[in-house]
Structure formats: structure tokens, C-alpha cells
Write a protein that holds these residues in place. Sequence first.
Motif, short mmCIF file in Angstrom:
data_model
loop_
_atom_site.label_atom_id
_atom_site.label_comp_id
_atom_site.label_asym_id
_atom_site.label_seq_id
_atom_site.Cartn_x
_atom_site.Cartn_y
_atom_site.Cartn_z
N PRO A 142 0.79 -1.24 0.00
CA PRO A 142 0.00 0.00 0.00
C PRO A 142 0.81 1.28 0.00
O PRO A 142 0.30 2.33 -0.38
CB PRO A 142 -0.84 -0.12 1.28
CG PRO A 142 -0.08 -1.06 2.16
CD PRO A 142 0.57 -2.03 1.23
N THR A 143 2.08 1.23 0.41
CA THR A 143 2.92 2.43 0.42
C THR A 143 3.83 2.52 -0.79
O THR A 143 4.57 3.49 -0.95
CB THR A 143 3.78 2.49 1.70
OG1 THR A 143 4.66 1.35 1.72
CG2 THR A 143 2.91 2.47 2.95
N GLY A 144 3.82 1.49 -1.64
CA GLY A 144 4.71 1.48 -2.80
C GLY A 144 6.17 1.35 -2.42
O GLY A 144 7.06 1.88 -3.10
N LEU A 145 6.44 0.62 -1.35
CA LEU A 145 7.82 0.47 -0.87
C LEU A 145 8.65 -0.33 -1.86
O LEU A 145 8.30 -1.46 -2.23
CB LEU A 145 7.82 -0.23 0.50
CG LEU A 145 9.20 -0.56 1.08
CD1 LEU A 145 9.98 0.72 1.35
CD2 LEU A 145 9.06 -1.39 2.35
N CYS A 146 9.76 0.25 -2.28
CA CYS A 146 10.72 -0.45 -3.13
C CYS A 146 12.00 0.37 -3.15
O CYS A 146 12.02 1.54 -2.76
CB CYS A 146 10.20 -0.66 -4.55
SG CYS A 146 9.98 0.84 -5.52
N ALA A 147 13.09 -0.25 -3.58
CA ALA A 147 14.38 0.44 -3.69
C ALA A 147 15.06 -0.05 -4.96
O ALA A 147 15.03 -1.24 -5.27
CB ALA A 147 15.25 0.16 -2.47
#
Length: 452
Positions: A142-147
Motif C-alpha cells: 500500500p505504500t509502494g515500498l521499493c528500492a
Amino acid sequence: METQDTFSEGPGAHRLFICASFNQDTTSLSVGTKTGYRLFSVTAVDKLDCIHEGVECPDVYIVERLFSSSLVVVVSLSMPRRMNVYHFKKGTEICNYSYSNNILSVKLNRQRLVVCLEESIYIHNIRDMKLLKTLLNTPVNPTGLCALCVNHGNSYLAYPGSATIGEITVYDANNLSTVALIQAHDSPLAALTFNASGTKLASASEKGTVIRVFSVPEGQKLFEFRRGMKRYVSISSLSFSADAQFLCASSNTETVHIFKLEQHSPSQDEDSPTWSAYVGKMFTAASTYLPTHVSDMMHQDRAFATVRLNMFGLKNICALATIQKLPRLLVASSEGYLYIYNVDPQDGGECTLVQKHRLFESSEEQEEEKEEENQEDGLQQPAGQSYAATVALPSTPPSSTTLMGYSEDGGTQRGEVFPEHEFAEGPVCLDDENEFPPFSNQKRMIKTNTDD
């Protein structure tokens, strides 16, 4: 290192402020505002130069600049499914894509541009903006977490492998294949970041008490740091120094932590028989008789240096940079300030505040207040167009082409929603080749196997 966050409204937050991000080498700060976006140079301590102000679209909640080039990616709350790519020095739009759901985050390096939605990830070739791969049905994010690693030689991409536990999927965005699954935390992930070379990956969970560093692509745990014990916090950003010797972490508390990545050898303790070393040996011996969770806590390193902010509960992002040949900690806060601290790389301890920059002028705040008052009174006054608006608007509106969708294996398939795209004429070229180093014209096959 690149780091970005969206700042929700709350007590103390600046009324114009929406989001902020540092570019890949921490030489620039991008700020999304209710009127557009701003790009600042952060290569000096005493001054903060606004090098560009974009007003192509209001309410910008994602703005990412590619190193110090003229390429900037923008997403607006008014069109949250559309990504615009601009050449801000020429004031032209390079291309735009529209997706089937809201865009939650965008990451880029000199080889790849990655767009993260709640349950899918799109990987583009940044030179011609071609869509190379769609990772469908990824765990709910839901937060679009990625690196994305800034080293385009490997272009490792990290994203949650589970919505319920802290599992990390490490994906090779160049060769389009999964390289590792890392069981990092018991709780869902809250923050991820690579070091500059892509050999280390740091992570934190929603609890925010422990930060771990893993080797890439092996996935072996290298370091474990304890941020705190008394309370759970929301980690808002993680960032390595350029040499990967330090890692900073900011949260919704008033403290920013800096950890030092160094291995403690037994010979070091023997060479310096201090009281702390003696106590450390005693604890190590005792830990073999204690429960596992207590033993783990005793082996976790504490912060090497800290910063006490004069705010609590406000979102902020942090980054480590070398400015004017000295190590600095940068903190951009939702209250509308950029703080610059000196860091002692030898002794650590409490960092010293050396400069505080306003991201918005007081005149802008007064003008915003007047506009709100006029809206409340029902008055509509035409606003004069600024110079930034004049140079930013393209002379002709870009056209967009509707095409069929790409399936997960890179082919086309009827019935799928494909993003709109205005294809650039040839590769994306910026006005200064030094800003965007040219690549060799090597031809190589791109794998499109669907192992995800």
C-alpha cells in the motif's frame, strides 16, 4: 543515496509541502508542492539554490530527478495514475504513461525506470522509455515500498515479498530475473535502501526497532543495529553514505540515528583492554545462557551518532553526503526546512547543526494565505504567470498513443490496459552529455522468463 517520502498533512507541517526526495548522489533535493515542484542544489552549506520551479501540474506527490541531469519524473494528485517525464531545462515533456491504478512510487537510475503500484511493478528502459517487464500480482504494497540500486551495472530492485512478514525480493532489473529472497524481519517491511554499488541492502520493519544490513545478491546478514527498545516507531527513510561506511535512519520521532558499519574483531578488544571492552566480554559470555531474543539484543550495535530534532511526529527524510569535503547529514522536514549537520566520522556522538534553510519564502506563505482568504470570500483574482511557468510549459501539447498492453512475459495481449505513451523520437538525450553518460552500443538478449 536516493530517498523519497510523501508527507501527509498534520500539525506543524507546511501548508505547501507534499513530498521530498534526494537524488541518487545527494547533490539535489526535489520538493513536491501544492503549486508544482522545486529542485534545489545541495552542494553548498551556506546557501540553498532553487535551480528550477515547475508549474506544469499542481499537487505533486512524487518528484524524482535523475542525478544532476535535466530529466525529472512527476506525478500529481490530480492525475495519480499518470507519470510525466520532463526535460526541465528545455521546458518540454519527453513522454507520459498512464496506468490502471494509482502510482505509489517511482525509482530510476541511468538504465532503468521503475514504477510501483499497489500490486504490480513496471520496469522501463530509461533510454527510450520502453516497457520491458511487468511484475504482476506482487504482494499488497500500500505504500509502494521499493528500492532501486543507483548502480546501473546491476540495477537491483528490492520490494516486499510478503504482506505479512518482512521478506524481501531482490530482482535484477537488467536481466529481468529474481536473484534472492531474504527473510529480513518478522513484521512487514517499512523501509529499504541499497548502497551505491548495490552490494549491501538495509531494511527496517514496521516495528522500527531493528535495522539489518544484508549482502547482495547472497542475502547474508552483515550487520544488525538497534534503533531503540522502549517504543515502536515508523521509519521514514534509510540512507547509506557514498562509501557505505555509515547508514542513517529517520522516523516520526525527534531522533535521527547514524550507524557505523564496521566489524568488531577479537584482536581489537585485546589490543584495547578498556572497561567497556571487559564488560562487553562479560556480556558475550553471559549471552550463551540467556533466551535467544535477549542474546540477540546484546549483540546488536547501537547508534554511532545521533541528531535531536526540535520536532516530534513530523515526517522527514535524511541522507548522508560529502559537502565541501566534509561529511554532512541532511534532513528535509515536512515543516518546510532543510537542516544540515556536521558528522564526526571518528568519534560520532551528537551531530552539530551548521545550517537551517527555508524551502519556502515567507512572502509565499502570505500569498497562499491571501489566496485561501479570497477563495473563502468567493473572490477570484487572476494570478500573474511567473517566469518559471513561461519556460516550463511546452509550446505544443504532447500527443499520446493508446496501445495494447504488455503481458508479464514482455509480449502483447488483448484486453489488458496499457498505459498511454508518447514515444520519443529516438533515445532520450539531454542537452549535456556529461549529465547523462552515453552507453556502449552493445547488443544483448533480455530474458523474459516469468519466474515472478
